[in-house]
Design a protein around this motif. Sequence first.
Motif, short mmCIF file in Angstrom:
data_model
loop_
_atom_site.label_atom_id
_atom_site.label_comp_id
_atom_site.label_asym_id
_atom_site.label_seq_id
_atom_site.Cartn_x
_atom_site.Cartn_y
_atom_site.Cartn_z
N GLY A 91 0.82 -1.21 0.00
CA GLY A 91 0.00 0.00 0.00
C GLY A 91 0.85 1.25 0.00
N PHE A 92 0.27 2.33 0.49
CA PHE A 92 0.93 3.63 0.50
C PHE A 92 0.78 4.24 1.89
CE2 PHE A 92 -0.31 2.63 -3.80
CZ PHE A 92 0.82 2.93 -4.53
N PRO A 93 1.79 4.05 2.77
CA PRO A 93 1.73 4.65 4.11
C PRO A 93 1.57 6.17 4.03
CG PRO A 93 3.52 3.05 3.96
CD PRO A 93 3.01 3.28 2.55
N GLN A 94 1.38 6.81 5.16
CA GLN A 94 1.02 8.23 5.22
C GLN A 94 1.86 9.09 4.28
OE1 GLN A 94 2.44 11.06 7.85
NE2 GLN A 94 3.23 9.62 9.39
N HIS A 95 1.16 9.97 3.55
CA HIS A 95 1.79 10.87 2.59
C HIS A 95 0.86 12.06 2.37
CE1 HIS A 95 -0.68 8.03 0.29
NE2 HIS A 95 -0.88 9.01 -0.58
N PRO A 96 1.37 13.21 1.99
CA PRO A 96 0.55 14.43 1.89
C PRO A 96 -0.02 14.66 0.50
CG PRO A 96 2.84 15.03 1.66
CD PRO A 96 2.82 13.53 1.83
N HIS A 97 -1.09 15.47 0.45
CA HIS A 97 -1.64 15.98 -0.80
C HIS A 97 -2.14 17.41 -0.57
CE1 HIS A 97 -1.42 12.28 -3.02
NE2 HIS A 97 -2.20 11.63 -2.17
N ARG A 98 -2.14 18.18 -1.64
CA ARG A 98 -2.74 19.52 -1.62
C ARG A 98 -3.18 19.89 -3.03
NH1 ARG A 98 0.16 25.00 0.68
NH2 ARG A 98 -0.78 24.27 2.64
N GLY A 99 -4.33 20.57 -3.13
CA GLY A 99 -4.72 21.24 -4.36
C GLY A 99 -5.54 20.46 -5.36
N PHE A 100 -5.95 19.22 -5.03
CA PHE A 100 -6.72 18.42 -5.98
C PHE A 100 -7.54 17.40 -5.21
CE2 PHE A 100 -3.02 15.96 -5.12
CZ PHE A 100 -3.33 14.63 -5.34
N GLU A 101 -8.15 16.46 -5.93
CA GLU A 101 -8.97 15.43 -5.32
C GLU A 101 -8.54 14.05 -5.79
OE1 GLU A 101 -13.32 16.81 -4.82
OE2 GLU A 101 -12.76 17.42 -6.87
N THR A 102 -8.74 13.06 -4.92
CA THR A 102 -8.57 11.67 -5.33
C THR A 102 -9.93 11.00 -5.31
OG1 THR A 102 -8.11 10.93 -3.06
CG2 THR A 102 -6.21 11.51 -4.44
N VAL A 103 -10.23 10.31 -6.40
CA VAL A 103 -11.44 9.50 -6.50
C VAL A 103 -10.96 8.05 -6.61
CG1 VAL A 103 -13.56 9.04 -7.77
CG2 VAL A 103 -12.63 11.37 -7.69
N THR A 104 -11.13 7.28 -5.55
CA THR A 104 -10.63 5.92 -5.50
C THR A 104 -11.81 4.97 -5.61
OG1 THR A 104 -8.86 6.68 -4.03
CG2 THR A 104 -9.18 4.30 -4.22
N ALA A 105 -11.92 4.33 -6.77
CA ALA A 105 -13.05 3.46 -7.09
C ALA A 105 -12.57 2.02 -7.14
CB ALA A 105 -13.66 3.87 -8.43
N THR A 106 -13.22 1.16 -6.37
CA THR A 106 -12.79 -0.23 -6.28
C THR A 106 -13.71 -1.15 -7.07
OG1 THR A 106 -14.10 -0.70 -4.29
CG2 THR A 106 -11.89 0.23 -3.96
N MET A 107 -13.12 -2.23 -7.56
CA MET A 107 -13.91 -3.30 -8.16
C MET A 107 -13.80 -4.59 -7.35
SD MET A 107 -12.62 -1.13 -10.54
CE MET A 107 -11.44 -1.77 -11.72
N ALA A 108 -12.63 -4.82 -6.75
CA ALA A 108 -12.42 -6.02 -5.94
C ALA A 108 -11.38 -5.69 -4.88
CB ALA A 108 -11.96 -7.19 -6.80
N GLY A 109 -11.45 -6.40 -3.76
CA GLY A 109 -10.46 -6.22 -2.70
C GLY A 109 -10.81 -5.11 -1.73
N ILE A 110 -9.87 -4.85 -0.81
CA ILE A 110 -10.11 -3.98 0.34
C ILE A 110 -9.00 -2.95 0.47
CG2 ILE A 110 -10.06 -3.98 2.88
CD1 ILE A 110 -12.74 -4.79 1.81
N ILE A 111 -9.37 -1.72 0.86
CA ILE A 111 -8.43 -0.64 1.16
C ILE A 111 -8.72 -0.12 2.56
CG2 ILE A 111 -7.58 1.65 0.50
CD1 ILE A 111 -8.58 1.07 -2.33
#
Length: 314
Positions: A28-48
């Motif tokens: 996965g992706f341990p803690q990390h920063p973002h600014r200025g946009f959006e993330t749209v995370t769409a799943t089909m299978a599995g778990i986050i």
Amino acid sequence: MRAPRRGNGADFNPNAPYRMYHGDDIPGFPQHPHRGFETVTATMAGIIDHTDSMGNAGRYGHGDLQWMTAGSGVVHGEMFPLVHQDRPNTLKLFQIWLNLPKRNKMVNPAFVMHWSEEIPKYTTPDGKARVTVWAGEFEGQRGLQPPPHSYATDPSSEVAIWFIEIQPGGRVTLPAAAGGNAVNRRMYYIEGEGLAVDGESMRQKTEITLNAGQPVEVANIHAAKSLEVLVLQGRPIGEPVAQHGPFVMNTMEEIQQAFMDYRRTQFGGWPWPQDAMTFPATKGRFALQGGRETNPPVAPTTAADAGSAVDEDL
């Protein structure tokens, strides 16, 4: 269960039997920063498993979607928990980065969870094609509400995200956008065989630029195999774009400011005990926002399927 090796951040070979990305014990992706946009995370299978610097968290997958506005700055982690000991922990998802107009780049961070059971879907009359409406509208099916300052909340943006599955012999027509060819529309041929766009056969793993001002027929001409495509649409914001790493702003000076602000404030700090935070394997899907935990709607079960409900909810 632990991952077989440490991730190096560049493990994106689609032919590899196991991909680690980042992380020491869990992919996965341990803690990390973002600014200025959006993330749209769409799943089909599995778990986050999601955690962030606002104290929010969630476990989602199997068709759920998380929409996060980073705005002025947020730190989050996205881990892929190894919940199954007896079989592969397959994960299939899209993460789409959606820009914010300048007026909204420094709004307060926010996220919403869209549960699979509530996401609108359109099925053709013959049942051979299905469109999952993650954003926008398709044949009267309107996507669920995005965060309040999303670019998608502006009707003139015509933001649309459609996931289309077509069985052999199936077809569906994409309607013209109201804004015509002033709107961008691209199709991504993800899986399967037999894609034809207005009668023209397409090779696999192709990006196709469409004229949003014209309807287009998408068909599966293969005799036996289904296919999947992703359609992304939106009106260009029409502002300069400066992007570096996890920040998307309008100028390089603003990018430099984002790095300085993150070093100084950590965007509120990290309230979780681990950088790569995951939840117990037995915990079901949930969303924790503002100290309040919610869960997907519970569908009625029969005695026959009750035994599989716990596993399916993971």
